[in-house]
Scaffold this motif. Structure first.
Motif: not given
Length: 329
Positions: A9-13, A38-39, A41-49, A60-67
């Protein structure tokens, strides 16, 4: 089907995420599915994923979702998990070398419902501040029905690998947007496990940083430990296993509500904060061994330092407890 689904789980890190993911991908095998959530995340975490998905597309599976918070992110990962086992890794933490191969080896050797392993507490420079382990004989399958002490260990989800089917069969998910997600889930899973294996080496580096639940100044949110234990009590009563595990549940209340939460409030807000009495009242009302002063696990398993604090808290000697921590600084 994968042997192991690793859910992050990824947020703001953004500052920590590469260290976490590098520690996973450097040792993952084809038997691993890696799910990055990617929960929002307000920074660049989504791009890093997405960068890691492009580099390691096969598993690898990437999920982008509303917080939805930590619990909601873990649940989203579980929904997409194809592995026989689940391993949750917080995105500011990281794995020591050879952790994943060691886990896979023991999964194949024992096939237990749950694996539990020691962990390191580390600072941002990578220095080890402490090593934590549950006091059980390593690599010996334990039946929880035969050794109920298993329920009294560290409840963290991230120092355990559990069969996916155990979560799904019991319909256990993590609550969203709350503190203390793990104590609301881990004891339930352990109580239904046919076999638990404790491993002998540290296989997780838990980062102690500002903003974590252990250092947060949001004092009022400590009331959520009461809500977590209420949830736990209700679940065991509905399952008809409360009496079977009453001594263990009593200990969880003493350890997490009276000792840990009270100390956090005392250190942050002082002895006059109303939560102090609320935590004590909950313990007294729901924990018979608090009144009697007799709990097997307090006597035989609680570390001596915590036992001293517990004794002082029972006597409402709050200033003495605060003084202990002032001396420790």
């Amino acid at each position: 089907m994968y042997k192991l689904s690793i859910i992050v789980p990824i947020y703001g890190v953004e500052k920590y995420l590469n260290t976490c993911l590098d520690s996973i991908y450097s040792q993952a095998t084809d038997e691993c599915q890696i799910i990055l959530v990617d929960d929002q995340s307000p920074d660049k975490c989504g791009e890093i994923c997405e960068e890691y998905k492009a580099k390691y597309p096969e598993h690898t599976t990437v999920i982008h979702q509303e917080n939805r918070g930590l619990g909601g992110a873990r649940n989203a990962g579980m929904e997409r998990a194809q592995g026989e086992y689940l391993f949750f890794i917080d995105s500011d933490d990281y794995l020591p070398d050879d952790t994943i191969p060691h886990i896979l080896h023991n999964i194949k050797r024992f096939g237990a419902d749950v694996f539990v392993f020691p962990f390191n507490l580390v600072d941002e420079a990578g220095n080890i501040l402490g090593k934590y382990r549950d006091d059980f004989v390593p690599k010996t399958p334990i039946s929880v029905k035969d050794d109920k002490a298993v329920l009294t260990g560290i409840p963290s989800a991230w120092n355990k690998v559990c069969k996916t089917d155990l979560y799904r069969r019991l319909n256990i998910t993590f609550p969203s947007r709350v503190w203390y997600e793990d104590i609301r889930t881990t004891p339930k899973l352990l109580s239904k496990a046919d076999s638990v294996v404790f491993l002998e080496r540290e296989m997780y580096n838990y980062l102690q940083r500002e903003g974590s639940i252990m250092s947060s100044t949001k004092v009022e949110r400590n009331v959520e430990i009461i809500e977590a234990l209420e949830d736990l009590l209700d679940w065991f009563k509905k399952e008809g296993t409360y009496e079977e595990f009453r001594e263990e549940i009593d200990y969880l209340i003493i350890d997490h509500v009276l000792v840990s939460a009270t100390v956090r409030v005392l250190r942050s807000a002082g002895k006059k904060h109303p939560l102090i009495e609320q935590l004590r009242s909950f313990t007294k009302e729901n924990c018979p061994s608090f009144t009697s002063g007799k709990n097997y696990y307090v006597k035989h398993r609680m570390p001596r330092s915590r036992k001293i604090i517990y004794s002082l808290l029972r006597k409402k000697m709050y200033s003495a407890v605060k003084l202990i921590f002032r001396i420790k600084k």
